[in-house]
Motif scaffolding. Structure first.
Motif, mmCIF file in Angstrom:
data_model
loop_
_atom_site.group_PDB
_atom_site.id
_atom_site.type_symbol
_atom_site.label_atom_id
_atom_site.label_comp_id
_atom_site.label_asym_id
_atom_site.label_seq_id
_atom_site.Cartn_x
_atom_site.Cartn_y
_atom_site.Cartn_z
ATOM 1 N N LEU A 47 0.838 -1.196 0.000
ATOM 2 C CA LEU A 47 0.000 0.000 0.000
ATOM 3 C C LEU A 47 0.877 1.251 0.000
ATOM 4 O O LEU A 47 1.709 1.450 0.876
ATOM 5 C CB LEU A 47 -0.926 0.010 1.219
ATOM 6 N N ASP A 48 0.663 2.096 -0.975
ATOM 7 C CA ASP A 48 1.391 3.357 -1.084
ATOM 8 C C ASP A 48 0.822 4.348 -0.067
ATOM 9 O O ASP A 48 -0.381 4.628 -0.083
ATOM 10 C CB ASP A 48 1.220 3.902 -2.501
ATOM 11 N N ALA A 86 -15.659 0.467 -3.683
ATOM 12 C CA ALA A 86 -15.336 0.889 -2.319
ATOM 13 C C ALA A 86 -15.780 -0.211 -1.365
ATOM 14 O O ALA A 86 -16.936 -0.628 -1.380
ATOM 15 C CB ALA A 86 -16.035 2.201 -1.981
ATOM 16 N N SER A 87 -14.865 -0.689 -0.552
ATOM 17 C CA SER A 87 -15.142 -1.798 0.357
ATOM 18 C C SER A 87 -15.087 -1.315 1.800
ATOM 19 O O SER A 87 -14.037 -0.874 2.280
ATOM 20 C CB SER A 87 -14.112 -2.920 0.134
ATOM 21 N N ASP A 88 -16.218 -1.386 2.484
ATOM 22 C CA ASP A 88 -16.322 -0.998 3.889
ATOM 23 C C ASP A 88 -15.938 -2.211 4.727
ATOM 24 O O ASP A 88 -16.672 -3.198 4.775
ATOM 25 C CB ASP A 88 -17.745 -0.543 4.176
ATOM 26 N N GLU A 89 -14.801 -2.128 5.413
ATOM 27 C CA GLU A 89 -14.217 -3.303 6.073
ATOM 28 C C GLU A 89 -14.012 -3.106 7.570
ATOM 29 O O GLU A 89 -13.164 -3.750 8.190
ATOM 30 C CB GLU A 89 -12.871 -3.627 5.405
ATOM 31 N N CYS A 90 -14.820 -2.255 8.211
ATOM 32 C CA CYS A 90 -14.476 -1.803 9.564
ATOM 33 C C CYS A 90 -14.626 -2.865 10.648
ATOM 34 O O CYS A 90 -14.210 -2.636 11.777
ATOM 35 C CB CYS A 90 -15.258 -0.542 9.915
ATOM 36 N N TYR A 91 -15.202 -4.033 10.324
ATOM 37 C CA TYR A 91 -15.309 -5.111 11.322
ATOM 38 C C TYR A 91 -14.281 -6.221 11.075
ATOM 39 O O TYR A 91 -14.395 -7.314 11.624
ATOM 40 C CB TYR A 91 -16.717 -5.707 11.302
ATOM 41 N N ALA A 92 -13.268 -5.949 10.250
ATOM 42 C CA ALA A 92 -12.361 -7.001 9.799
ATOM 43 C C ALA A 92 -11.602 -7.681 10.936
ATOM 44 O O ALA A 92 -11.235 -8.853 10.827
ATOM 45 C CB ALA A 92 -11.371 -6.434 8.785
ATOM 46 N N GLU A 93 -11.334 -6.968 12.021
ATOM 47 C CA GLU A 93 -10.579 -7.566 13.133
ATOM 48 C C GLU A 93 -11.440 -8.486 14.002
ATOM 49 O O GLU A 93 -10.925 -9.123 14.914
ATOM 50 C CB GLU A 93 -9.984 -6.465 14.013
ATOM 51 N N LEU A 108 -9.806 1.098 -6.664
ATOM 52 C CA LEU A 108 -10.238 0.445 -5.429
ATOM 53 C C LEU A 108 -10.004 1.343 -4.210
ATOM 54 O O LEU A 108 -8.975 2.011 -4.109
ATOM 55 C CB LEU A 108 -9.477 -0.870 -5.220
ATOM 56 N N LEU A 109 -10.969 1.311 -3.284
ATOM 57 C CA LEU A 109 -10.841 2.007 -2.017
ATOM 58 C C LEU A 109 -11.300 1.083 -0.895
ATOM 59 O O LEU A 109 -12.342 0.423 -1.020
ATOM 60 C CB LEU A 109 -11.695 3.277 -1.996
ATOM 61 N N ALA A 110 -10.541 1.044 0.188
ATOM 62 C CA ALA A 110 -10.947 0.335 1.398
ATOM 63 C C ALA A 110 -11.222 1.370 2.479
ATOM 64 O O ALA A 110 -10.411 2.273 2.702
ATOM 65 C CB ALA A 110 -9.862 -0.636 1.861
ATOM 66 N N TYR A 163 -14.003 9.404 19.140
ATOM 67 C CA TYR A 163 -12.877 10.118 18.551
ATOM 68 C C TYR A 163 -13.108 10.420 17.070
ATOM 69 O O TYR A 163 -12.481 11.321 16.531
ATOM 70 C CB TYR A 163 -11.603 9.273 18.652
ATOM 71 N N ARG A 164 -13.971 9.676 16.408
ATOM 72 C CA ARG A 164 -14.180 9.784 14.957
ATOM 73 C C ARG A 164 -12.853 9.617 14.237
ATOM 74 O O ARG A 164 -12.364 10.512 13.539
ATOM 75 C CB ARG A 164 -14.849 11.110 14.557
ATOM 76 N N ALA A 165 -12.254 8.446 14.402
ATOM 77 C CA ALA A 165 -10.914 8.167 13.871
ATOM 78 C C ALA A 165 -10.992 7.025 12.872
ATOM 79 O O ALA A 165 -11.131 5.862 13.245
ATOM 80 C CB ALA A 165 -9.970 7.802 15.015
ATOM 81 N N ALA A 166 -10.891 7.378 11.585
ATOM 82 C CA ALA A 166 -11.025 6.381 10.528
ATOM 83 C C ALA A 166 -10.138 6.780 9.352
ATOM 84 O O ALA A 166 -9.439 7.796 9.398
ATOM 85 C CB ALA A 166 -12.486 6.254 10.101
ATOM 86 N N PHE A 167 -10.188 5.975 8.284
ATOM 87 C CA PHE A 167 -9.378 6.298 7.111
ATOM 88 C C PHE A 167 -9.899 5.557 5.892
ATOM 89 O O PHE A 167 -10.641 4.572 5.992
ATOM 90 C CB PHE A 167 -7.896 5.949 7.336
ATOM 91 N N VAL A 168 -9.511 6.081 4.731
ATOM 92 C CA VAL A 168 -9.772 5.420 3.462
ATOM 93 C C VAL A 168 -8.421 5.220 2.799
ATOM 94 O O VAL A 168 -7.514 6.049 2.944
ATOM 95 C CB VAL A 168 -10.727 6.258 2.580
ATOM 96 N N ALA A 169 -8.275 4.100 2.084
ATOM 97 C CA ALA A 169 -6.983 3.780 1.480
ATOM 98 C C ALA A 169 -7.193 3.032 0.174
ATOM 99 O O ALA A 169 -8.215 2.362 -0.018
ATOM 100 C CB ALA A 169 -6.134 2.950 2.442
ATOM 101 N N GLY A 170 -6.204 3.127 -0.703
ATOM 102 C CA GLY A 170 -6.272 2.392 -1.964
ATOM 103 C C GLY A 170 -5.592 3.120 -3.088
ATOM 104 O O GLY A 170 -4.419 3.516 -2.980
#
Length: 385
Positions: free
Chosen positions: A89-90, A194-201, A236-238, A251-258
């Protein structure tokens, strides 16, 4: 646009909530009052390592960087490599966001979608995918398979396709082969995925249940995994949030990547719009993605609650479908969901009607694990009584 938005669904739960609040029993094991399992709001303490990072950054008189600092973007890239099987991932393709719901709601607009453009999302889905399309003036389209769009060309295909794995509300996980087929289909037509993956852990399956090849990873597969996309993140975006794994909803702490090109487009609009993650929260986010120990501890808390609650839900006569990952039990009695909601309320338990997540959920309810140990134990006792 406002006239096209649906009513806020949770407002309709008020009568059931009042009935659940009134619950009273002479049996001490059943307790008093409501066991609210209707929302996914974390209740456990924010990890100390994150609190310390926030405190250390409290003196923040200047404007933070919309793009996030280089070390934050690098830390998120390292997290993807360590936890998600994404080694390449860049950091230029990473952007912090003010929670993930904000990004979900505004992504169609940020990408320039509008009238005549189609936004696809699962038939059982978090309502904000639909809302985001409406905010942009685009057309929302619920579909569980690419064939639902019919024969398409680059001009007639959806402009944006949302995936959600693990799913909210159902907990369904999409495997490597499924994700790869979607990516191939989308690339042939110029569709952004766009893939919403916030429960992946929060994957509850055993290694045997997961099977190969992704059993080697600690989390569910990502759209950015090279086995899904052939080593390219183009188109692609995760989307990811630390709210669940790190108790950071406040905290509203999130991110998008891809795809760095897509992220650059989002960044330009967000700079103009002032959509910036506060500096102390950026420091807290870096601490959260750099520390795996607190995530493992929180996962075990949820595992224990799930193991206490699921048998009781089944004792109550509900069948639990999917629910392989995430913070919910997706359950049905084969009856209209509001009937089930009322029966649960009579036992002092509030859940979310499946119809909140689309017509396909009309016979299910979503039961959250995000309550204290005491409330989960009480709810389980009431369901099994």
């Amino acid at each position: 646009m406002i006239s096209t938005l649906p009513s806020f669904p949770w407002d309709s739960l008020a009568p059931a909530k009042e009935r659940a609040r009134a619950f009273s029993s002479s049996d001490p094991a059943l307790g008093e009052g409501i066991a609210d399992l209707s929302v996914g709001t974390p209740v456990d303490p924010t990890p100390q390592v994150v609190q310390d990072a926030l405190t250390a950054a409290a003196d923040a008189p200047g404007y933070p960087q919309t793009w996030g600092t280089p070390d934050l973007r690098e830390g998120i890239a390292q997290w993807f490599a360590r936890r998600r099987g994404v080694p390449d991932l860049d950091p230029a393709g990473v952007l912090p966001t003010v929670g993930s719901k904000e990004l979900v709601a505004w992504l169609p607009t940020l990408l320039g979608l509008g009238a005549g453009d189609v936004v696809g999302f699962p038939t059982v889905a978090y309502p904000t995918y639909d809302v985001g399309a409406r905010i942009a003036g685009a057309t929302p389209f619920a579909a569980d398979a690419t064939t639902a769009f019919g024969p398409t060309t680059p001009s007639s295909a959806p402009k944006l396709l949302w995936l959600n794995s693990p799913s909210n509300p159902s907990g369904k996980v999409l495997g490597i082969e499924h994700l790869a087929k979607v990516v191939a289909w989308a690339r042939q037509r110029g569709v952004v995925v766009a893939s919403d993956e916030c429960y992946a852990e929060l994957d509850w399956r055993s290694q045997e249940e997961r099977g190969q090849p992704f059993a080697q990873l600690p989390t569910t597969p990502s759209i950015l995994d090279p086995r899904v996309n052939g080593g390219s993140h183009e188109g692609l975006l995760a989307v990811y949030s630390t709210s669940k794994q790190s108790n950071l909803a406040g905290y509203r702490a999130a991110f998008v990547a891809g795809d760095p090109a897509l992220v650059a487009r989002l960044l330009e609009v967000r700079k103009h719009a002032g959509m910036i993650v506060p500096w102390p929260v950026q420091r807290a986010l870096l601490a959260a993605v750099s520390d795996d120990e607190h995530v493992a501890a929180q996962r075990e808390r949820y595992r224990a609650r799930r193991e206490a609650l699921r048998p009781a839900v089944e004792d109550f006569g509900l069948r639990v479908d999917d629910s392989d990952a995430g913070l919910y039990l997706w359950a049905t009695a084969g009856e209209p969901c509001r009937v089930t909601i009322d029966r649960l309320a009579e036992r002092g338990i509030l859940a979310a009607p499946g119809e909140f997540y689309g017509p396909a959920g009309r016979e299910h309810v979503r039961i959250a694990l995000t309550a204290t140990d005491e409330r989960i134990t009480t709810a389980a006792a009431r369901l099994s009584a």
